[in-house]
Design a protein around this motif. Structure first.
Motif, PDB file in Angstrom:
ATOM      1  N   LYS A  26       0.681  -1.081   0.067  1.00  0.00           N
ATOM      2  CA  LYS A  26      -0.095   0.038   0.024  1.00  0.00           C
ATOM      3  C   LYS A  26       0.847   1.261  -0.058  1.00  0.00           C
ATOM      4  O   LYS A  26       0.519   2.154  -0.551  1.00  0.00           O
ATOM      5  CB  LYS A  26      -1.075   0.031   1.252  1.00  0.00           C
ATOM      6  N   VAL A  27       1.932   1.153   0.731  1.00  0.00           N
ATOM      7  CA  VAL A  27       2.878   2.361   0.807  1.00  0.00           C
ATOM      8  C   VAL A  27       3.473   2.693  -0.511  1.00  0.00           C
ATOM      9  O   VAL A  27       3.402   3.729  -1.145  1.00  0.00           O
ATOM     10  CB  VAL A  27       4.080   2.247   1.869  1.00  0.00           C
ATOM     11  N   ASN A  28       3.917   1.736  -1.188  1.00  0.00           N
ATOM     12  CA  ASN A  28       4.436   1.731  -2.483  1.00  0.00           C
ATOM     13  C   ASN A  28       3.546   2.172  -3.556  1.00  0.00           C
ATOM     14  O   ASN A  28       3.702   3.190  -4.371  1.00  0.00           O
ATOM     15  CB  ASN A  28       5.024   0.537  -3.034  1.00  0.00           C
ATOM     16  N   GLU A  29       2.511   1.595  -3.458  1.00  0.00           N
ATOM     17  CA  GLU A  29       1.249   2.067  -4.412  1.00  0.00           C
ATOM     18  C   GLU A  29       1.242   3.792  -4.176  1.00  0.00           C
ATOM     19  O   GLU A  29       1.146   4.368  -5.025  1.00  0.00           O
ATOM     20  CB  GLU A  29       0.065   1.512  -4.196  1.00  0.00           C
ATOM     21  N   ALA A  30       0.977   4.271  -2.887  1.00  0.00           N
ATOM     22  CA  ALA A  30       0.694   5.529  -2.676  1.00  0.00           C
ATOM     23  C   ALA A  30       1.574   6.396  -3.065  1.00  0.00           C
ATOM     24  O   ALA A  30       1.690   7.390  -3.617  1.00  0.00           O
ATOM     25  CB  ALA A  30       0.625   5.628  -1.171  1.00  0.00           C
ATOM     26  N   VAL A  31       2.939   5.951  -2.697  1.00  0.00           N
ATOM     27  CA  VAL A  31       4.201   6.946  -3.013  1.00  0.00           C
ATOM     28  C   VAL A  31       4.115   6.909  -4.661  1.00  0.00           C
ATOM     29  O   VAL A  31       4.585   7.958  -5.242  1.00  0.00           O
ATOM     30  CB  VAL A  31       5.386   6.198  -2.796  1.00  0.00           C
ATOM     31  N   GLY A  32       3.936   5.973  -5.332  1.00  0.00           N
ATOM     32  CA  GLY A  32       3.956   5.943  -6.872  1.00  0.00           C
ATOM     33  C   GLY A  32       2.805   6.888  -7.445  1.00  0.00           C
ATOM     34  O   GLY A  32       3.323   7.749  -8.313  1.00  0.00           O
ATOM     35  N   ALA A  34       1.544   9.512  -5.786  1.00  0.00           N
ATOM     36  CA  ALA A  34       2.074  10.712  -5.616  1.00  0.00           C
ATOM     37  C   ALA A  34       3.147  11.224  -6.558  1.00  0.00           C
ATOM     38  O   ALA A  34       3.229  12.380  -6.928  1.00  0.00           O
ATOM     39  CB  ALA A  34       2.460  11.094  -3.934  1.00  0.00           C
ATOM     40  N   ALA A  35       4.115  10.270  -6.775  1.00  0.00           N
ATOM     41  CA  ALA A  35       5.165  10.453  -7.641  1.00  0.00           C
ATOM     42  C   ALA A  35       4.664  10.885  -9.117  1.00  0.00           C
ATOM     43  O   ALA A  35       5.316  11.928  -9.597  1.00  0.00           O
ATOM     44  CB  ALA A  35       6.090   9.419  -7.549  1.00  0.00           C
ATOM     45  N   ARG A  36       3.609  10.294  -9.460  1.00  0.00           N
ATOM     46  CA  ARG A  36       3.163  10.589 -11.081  1.00  0.00           C
ATOM     47  C   ARG A  36       2.480  11.752 -10.968  1.00  0.00           C
ATOM     48  O   ARG A  36       2.639  12.634 -11.932  1.00  0.00           O
ATOM     49  CB  ARG A  36       2.069   9.332 -11.401  1.00  0.00           C
ATOM     50  N   PHE A  37       1.609  12.179  -9.777  1.00  0.00           N
ATOM     51  CA  PHE A  37       1.059  13.238  -9.711  1.00  0.00           C
ATOM     52  C   PHE A  37       1.815  14.810  -9.714  1.00  0.00           C
ATOM     53  O   PHE A  37       1.803  15.638 -10.619  1.00  0.00           O
ATOM     54  CB  PHE A  37       0.238  13.277  -8.241  1.00  0.00           C
ATOM     55  N   VAL A  38       3.015  14.395  -8.939  1.00  0.00           N
ATOM     56  CA  VAL A  38       4.319  15.675  -8.999  1.00  0.00           C
ATOM     57  C   VAL A  38       4.762  15.649 -10.135  1.00  0.00           C
ATOM     58  O   VAL A  38       5.097  16.862 -10.705  1.00  0.00           O
ATOM     59  CB  VAL A  38       4.897  15.630  -7.612  1.00  0.00           C
ATOM     60  N   ASP A  39       5.104  14.595 -10.677  1.00  0.00           N
ATOM     61  CA  ASP A  39       5.773  14.508 -12.044  1.00  0.00           C
ATOM     62  C   ASP A  39       4.865  15.309 -13.159  1.00  0.00           C
ATOM     63  O   ASP A  39       5.469  15.984 -13.868  1.00  0.00           O
ATOM     64  CB  ASP A  39       6.201  13.132 -12.413  1.00  0.00           C
ATOM     65  N   GLU A  40       3.648  15.228 -13.081  1.00  0.00           N
ATOM     66  CA  GLU A  40       2.920  15.609 -14.106  1.00  0.00           C
ATOM     67  C   GLU A  40       2.516  17.089 -13.769  1.00  0.00           C
ATOM     68  O   GLU A  40       2.586  18.001 -14.724  1.00  0.00           O
ATOM     69  CB  GLU A  40       1.528  14.972 -14.017  1.00  0.00           C
ATOM     70  N   LYS A  41       2.577  17.255 -12.469  1.00  0.00           N
ATOM     71  CA  LYS A  41       2.262  18.816 -12.204  1.00  0.00           C
ATOM     72  C   LYS A  41       3.697  19.789 -12.448  1.00  0.00           C
ATOM     73  O   LYS A  41       3.481  20.763 -12.658  1.00  0.00           O
ATOM     74  CB  LYS A  41       1.819  19.177 -10.879  1.00  0.00           C
ATOM     75  N   TYR A  46      11.312  17.504 -12.494  1.00  0.00           N
ATOM     76  CA  TYR A  46      12.212  16.771 -11.521  1.00  0.00           C
ATOM     77  C   TYR A  46      12.030  15.307 -11.520  1.00  0.00           C
ATOM     78  O   TYR A  46      12.048  14.648 -10.520  1.00  0.00           O
ATOM     79  CB  TYR A  46      11.722  17.512 -10.115  1.00  0.00           C
ATOM     80  N   HIS A  47      11.970  14.780 -12.645  1.00  0.00           N
ATOM     81  CA  HIS A  47      11.878  13.352 -12.805  1.00  0.00           C
ATOM     82  C   HIS A  47      12.826  12.609 -12.225  1.00  0.00           C
ATOM     83  O   HIS A  47      12.385  11.404 -11.462  1.00  0.00           O
ATOM     84  CB  HIS A  47      11.627  12.960 -14.362  1.00  0.00           C
ATOM     85  N   ALA A  48      14.184  12.792 -12.430  1.00  0.00           N
ATOM     86  CA  ALA A  48      15.108  12.054 -11.978  1.00  0.00           C
ATOM     87  C   ALA A  48      14.931  11.966 -10.219  1.00  0.00           C
ATOM     88  O   ALA A  48      15.272  10.732  -9.745  1.00  0.00           O
ATOM     89  CB  ALA A  48      16.565  12.552 -12.359  1.00  0.00           C
ATOM     90  N   GLN A  49      14.832  13.123  -9.914  1.00  0.00           N
ATOM     91  CA  GLN A  49      14.835  13.204  -8.398  1.00  0.00           C
ATOM     92  C   GLN A  49      13.460  12.705  -7.773  1.00  0.00           C
ATOM     93  O   GLN A  49      13.898  11.676  -6.751  1.00  0.00           O
ATOM     94  CB  GLN A  49      14.738  14.741  -7.866  1.00  0.00           C
ATOM     95  N   ILE A  50      12.363  12.615  -8.517  1.00  0.00           N
ATOM     96  CA  ILE A  50      11.187  11.923  -8.150  1.00  0.00           C
ATOM     97  C   ILE A  50      11.443  10.279  -8.238  1.00  0.00           C
ATOM     98  O   ILE A  50      11.060   9.440  -7.183  1.00  0.00           O
ATOM     99  CB  ILE A  50      10.265  12.241  -8.834  1.00  0.00           C
ATOM    100  N   SER A  51      12.069   9.843  -9.265  1.00  0.00           N
ATOM    101  CA  SER A  51      12.456   8.359  -9.373  1.00  0.00           C
ATOM    102  C   SER A  51      13.477   8.069  -8.372  1.00  0.00           C
ATOM    103  O   SER A  51      13.034   6.705  -7.966  1.00  0.00           O
ATOM    104  CB  SER A  51      13.004   8.100 -10.936  1.00  0.00           C
ATOM    105  N   GLY A  52      14.199   8.635  -8.018  1.00  0.00           N
ATOM    106  CA  GLY A  52      15.315   8.282  -7.022  1.00  0.00           C
ATOM    107  C   GLY A  52      14.719   7.971  -5.614  1.00  0.00           C
ATOM    108  O   GLY A  52      14.714   7.147  -5.020  1.00  0.00           O
ATOM    109  N   ALA A  53      13.701   8.987  -5.353  1.00  0.00           N
ATOM    110  CA  ALA A  53      12.930   8.946  -3.961  1.00  0.00           C
ATOM    111  C   ALA A  53      12.018   7.839  -4.082  1.00  0.00           C
ATOM    112  O   ALA A  53      11.871   7.132  -3.285  1.00  0.00           O
ATOM    113  CB  ALA A  53      12.042  10.271  -3.769  1.00  0.00           C
ATOM    114  N   VAL A  54      11.275   7.442  -5.114  1.00  0.00           N
ATOM    115  CA  VAL A  54      10.544   6.436  -5.387  1.00  0.00           C
ATOM    116  C   VAL A  54      11.227   4.990  -5.406  1.00  0.00           C
ATOM    117  O   VAL A  54      10.778   4.053  -4.384  1.00  0.00           O
ATOM    118  CB  VAL A  54       9.695   6.409  -6.591  1.00  0.00           C
TER     119      VAL A  54
END
Length: 67
Positions: A26-32, A34-41, A46-54
């Motif tokens: 569930k945590v991984n799904e929620a983080v994914g 959120a990452a897609r949302f932020v990447d889209e916005k 910041y795709h590289a930084q977001i991917s690293g955090a995920v």
């Protein structure tokens, strides 16, 4: 009053750790999500930084193997 605030934060953090240990999928799904949302916005700026955090979250929630 500052001590009570610190204790409240620590109790919340302990609860979060417990939740992550019990619900890694569930945590991984929620983080994914959120990452897609932020990447889209941010239009992918910041795709590289977001991917690293995920990746870091996924590594952290992966079950440990006995060595």
């Amino acid at each position: 009053m500052a001590l009570m605030k610190k204790l409240t934060v620590l109790a919340g953090a302990a609860g979060a750790v417990s939740y992550v240990r019990n619900n890694p999928q569930k945590v991984n799904e929620a983080v994914g999500k959120a990452a897609r949302f932020v990447d889209e916005k941010t239009n992918g700026r910041y795709h590289a930084q977001i991917s690293g955090a995920v990746r870091k979250v996924a590594d952290t929630t992966r079950p440990r193997t006995a060595e």
